[in-house]
Design a protein around this motif. Structure first.
Motif, PDB file in Angstrom:
ATOM      1  N   UNK A  73      35.181  38.850  40.496  1.00  0.00           N
ATOM      2  CA  UNK A  73      35.974  37.891  39.742  1.00  0.00           C
ATOM      3  C   UNK A  73      35.725  38.023  38.243  1.00  0.00           C
ATOM      4  N   UNK A  74      34.464  38.162  37.859  1.00  0.00           N
ATOM      5  CA  UNK A  74      34.114  38.277  36.437  1.00  0.00           C
ATOM      6  C   UNK A  74      34.688  39.544  35.809  1.00  0.00           C
ATOM      7  N   UNK A  75      34.820  40.592  36.596  1.00  0.00           N
ATOM      8  CA  UNK A  75      35.211  41.894  36.040  1.00  0.00           C
ATOM      9  C   UNK A  75      36.654  42.297  36.372  1.00  0.00           C
ATOM     10  N   UNK A  76      37.370  41.449  37.080  1.00  0.00           N
ATOM     11  CA  UNK A  76      38.745  41.770  37.472  1.00  0.00           C
ATOM     12  C   UNK A  76      39.593  42.057  36.236  1.00  0.00           C
ATOM     13  N   UNK A  77      40.268  43.178  36.269  1.00  0.00           N
ATOM     14  CA  UNK A  77      41.171  43.535  35.199  1.00  0.00           C
ATOM     15  C   UNK A  77      40.511  44.076  33.942  1.00  0.00           C
TER      16      UNK A  77
END
Length: 113
Positions: free
Chosen positions: A21-25
């Motif tokens: 979630x923290x690194x998505x995208x």
């Protein structure tokens, strides 16, 4: 599978989901500029390492591609080098290890159910 093992598998899965979630995208370049995200990733990787240590090694026999020992080494590295986090190191773990670990943990949890 004991309740304790299931508990630790859930901790691992939750930590992986947070990291994803923290690194998505994010590209590596963006990640390398975001020290707060790096800190959050490192904290969750540390928790993953601790939970992996508490699960019997025999459970990981079927999942050699996960690299249990490598993930434990990640925790050791984070403990020794926390003051000097290397974004490339963290990114490599996120990219190369976490997807394999997530699949293994989801399979183990499914077997438990």
């Amino acid at each position: 599978m004991s309740r304790d093992v299931g508990f630790y598998l859930e901790i691992i899965l939750e930590a992986i989901n947070k990291i994803q979630s923290y690194t998505a995208g994010l590209s590596f370049e963006a990640f390398s500029r975001e020290t707060m995200i790096q800190d959050a990733v490192a904290a969750n990787l540390y928790m993953i390492g601790e939970a992996i240590r508490r699960i019997p090694e025999s459970l990981w026999e079927k999942y050699k591609e996960v690299g249990r020992e490598k993930l434990v080494e990640v925790q050791d590295h984070l403990l020794r080098e926390y003051y000097d986090l290397n974004p490339e190191f963290l990114w490599g773990v996120i990219r190369d290890r976490l997807p394999l670990l997530k699949r293994a943990v989801e399979e183990l949890l499914h077997m438990k159910a």
